[in-house]
Design a protein around this motif. Structure first.
Motif, mmCIF file in Angstrom:
data_model
loop_
_atom_site.group_PDB
_atom_site.id
_atom_site.type_symbol
_atom_site.label_atom_id
_atom_site.label_comp_id
_atom_site.label_asym_id
_atom_site.label_seq_id
_atom_site.Cartn_x
_atom_site.Cartn_y
_atom_site.Cartn_z
ATOM 1 N N LEU A 90 0.808 -1.213 0.000
ATOM 2 C CA LEU A 90 0.000 0.000 0.000
ATOM 3 C C LEU A 90 0.847 1.271 0.000
ATOM 4 O O LEU A 90 0.394 2.325 -0.441
ATOM 5 N N LYS A 91 2.065 1.167 0.497
ATOM 6 C CA LYS A 91 2.920 2.358 0.559
ATOM 7 C C LYS A 91 3.225 2.900 -0.839
ATOM 8 O O LYS A 91 3.446 4.095 -1.005
ATOM 9 N N TYR A 123 4.292 11.490 17.680
ATOM 10 C CA TYR A 123 3.840 11.562 16.294
ATOM 11 C C TYR A 123 2.323 11.728 16.192
ATOM 12 O O TYR A 123 1.819 12.228 15.194
ATOM 13 N N MET A 124 1.607 11.335 17.224
ATOM 14 C CA MET A 124 0.175 11.652 17.264
ATOM 15 C C MET A 124 -0.004 13.140 17.578
ATOM 16 O O MET A 124 -0.894 13.796 17.025
ATOM 17 N N ALA A 125 0.828 13.664 18.463
ATOM 18 C CA ALA A 125 0.812 15.110 18.711
ATOM 19 C C ALA A 125 1.151 15.868 17.430
ATOM 20 O O ALA A 125 0.576 16.932 17.150
ATOM 21 N N LEU A 126 2.065 15.321 16.631
ATOM 22 C CA LEU A 126 2.407 15.922 15.342
ATOM 23 C C LEU A 126 1.186 15.941 14.423
ATOM 24 O O LEU A 126 0.937 16.933 13.733
ATOM 25 N N LEU A 130 -2.623 15.413 5.710
ATOM 26 C CA LEU A 130 -2.483 13.959 5.615
ATOM 27 C C LEU A 130 -1.341 13.585 4.669
ATOM 28 O O LEU A 130 -0.532 12.692 4.963
ATOM 29 N N ALA A 131 -1.272 14.284 3.555
ATOM 30 C CA ALA A 131 -0.206 14.012 2.586
ATOM 31 C C ALA A 131 1.173 14.304 3.180
ATOM 32 O O ALA A 131 2.122 13.534 2.980
ATOM 33 N N ILE A 132 1.308 15.406 3.923
ATOM 34 C CA ILE A 132 2.590 15.736 4.555
ATOM 35 C C ILE A 132 2.960 14.672 5.580
ATOM 36 O O ILE A 132 4.097 14.195 5.629
ATOM 37 N N ALA A 133 1.990 14.286 6.407
ATOM 38 C CA ALA A 133 2.256 13.307 7.461
ATOM 39 C C ALA A 133 2.757 11.993 6.888
ATOM 40 O O ALA A 133 3.736 11.411 7.387
ATOM 41 N N PHE A 145 7.298 11.967 6.900
ATOM 42 C CA PHE A 145 7.780 11.483 8.188
ATOM 43 C C PHE A 145 7.930 9.966 8.258
ATOM 44 O O PHE A 145 7.954 9.378 9.340
ATOM 45 N N GLY A 146 8.035 9.334 7.096
ATOM 46 C CA GLY A 146 8.340 7.902 7.064
ATOM 47 C C GLY A 146 7.257 7.059 7.722
ATOM 48 O O GLY A 146 6.089 7.447 7.793
#
Length: 328
Positions: A35-36, A96-99, A277-280, A284-285
């Protein structure tokens, strides 16, 4: 086909939760590694179509400077710090959830800003300007906000995030603008606005639903192991959106005429979750999937709250002047 896509766009309130459930089920029972490879195509499909219909020239029209200033003051002077603070409070051990929460607060306005402003009989022209200004300013400032607020908690290369934003936002923006000019030149402005332009948001919806599916599939086993995780995400999102709606309503009602006030509410509460969403998921791998899960949940809260707010708009701001003058 376009009829089906338009139906999906009008029913995101159901389509996004449905796609989240489908992604979750797939992630539990199937291999998600492949899926990646779908992330970049879905990202482009999500961002490019909405750029084709973006009216960049609207930015240079005057008449609502006060509304524009107040909207961007909320968007860039308050909301990023509020989301950062709430992230610290609820996700102290999950950076990363805070991100994800921070990213959801950093890129204001989307096509839905314009749509919901129209549904609520607000100032559409002001909403278009807010969308363009918020998109450009948010894209340019996001790496700096993330670096300043979370640079010690997450692994981040400023140049890498800028490259992703260049690829995710500004390349599709340029291609979208060129596509728009080509279509207008070939078919005329009227045909573009009436027949061609309305087809593009449906394509963007496919990209959104695809990314939501991927985000949930990649996190499915984590969620299954800790089912309370979704509730942990939902509570801070409800707090943020509730506070944002309340603050924007008070400011708009106190300082602006009705139409501008409604545009301010949707221009400062609606976030461009597609780009967040696209940036995340691109910048950030593998750890970005935690951030993507938060943003995917934000879709549900944002769409539901925007729909409910439209219903209460006449009670909050009164009827539009032309409707108020009509005899009962």
């Amino acid at each position: 086909m376009f009829g089906i896509l338009q139906k999906l766009t009008r029913n995101l309130i159901y389509a996004i939760p449905g796609m989240m459930v489908a992604g979750f089920a797939y992630g539990l029972w199937a291999d998600t590694g492949w899926l990646k490879t779908a992330i970049i195509p879905f990202t482009f499909l999500m961002v490019y179509p909405m750029m084709v219909t973006l009216k960049i020239r609207k930015v240079f029209e005057g008449g609502d400077a006060k509304a524009q200033f107040l909207t961007q003051l909320i968007n860039f002077g308050l909301i990023p710090f509020l989301t950062f603070g709430v992230g610290l409070l609820f996700f102290r051990d999950r950076p990363y959830m805070a991100l994800g929460l921070l990213l959801a607060g950093l890129v204001p306005t989307s096509g839905m800003t314009i749509s919901w402003t129209g549904f609520a009989k607000g100032n559409m022209s002001a909403a278009v300007k807010m969308t363009v200004i918020g998109l450009i300013a948010g894209s340019l400032t996001t790496p700096f906000y993330v670096q300043a607020l979370m640079g010690t908690a997450i692994q981040m290369q400023l140049s890498a995030v800028f490259k992703q934003i260049l690829f995710i936002v500004f390349l599709p923006m340029a291609l979208g603008y060129l596509t728009q000019r080509f279509l207008v030149k070939r078919y005329g402005q009227q045909a573009f606005q009436r027949d061609i332009g309305p087809k593009f948001p449906g394509l963007s919806t496919v990209g959104v639903l695809g990314i939501v599916f991927v985000a949930l599939a990649l996190k499915a086993r984590t969620i299954a192991a800790a089912p309370g995780l979704l509730l942990d995400i939902l509570v801070p999102l409800l707090l943020l959106y509730g506070f944002n709606f309340l603050l924007s309503t008070i400011i708009g009602k106190s300082l602006l005429p009705r139409g501008d006030a409604i545009a301010l509410v949707y221009g400062s509460v609606m976030r461009n979750l597609s780009i967040a969403l696209a940036i995340a998921i691109n910048a950030f791998g593998t750890q970005g999937s935690d951030a993507a899960l938060v943003i995917a949940m934000a879709y549900i809260v944002q769409v539901q709250s925007a729909a409910w707010y439209v219903r209460f708009t006449p009670k909050v701001f009164g009827l539009p002047e032309e409707m108020a003058r009509q005899p009962a």
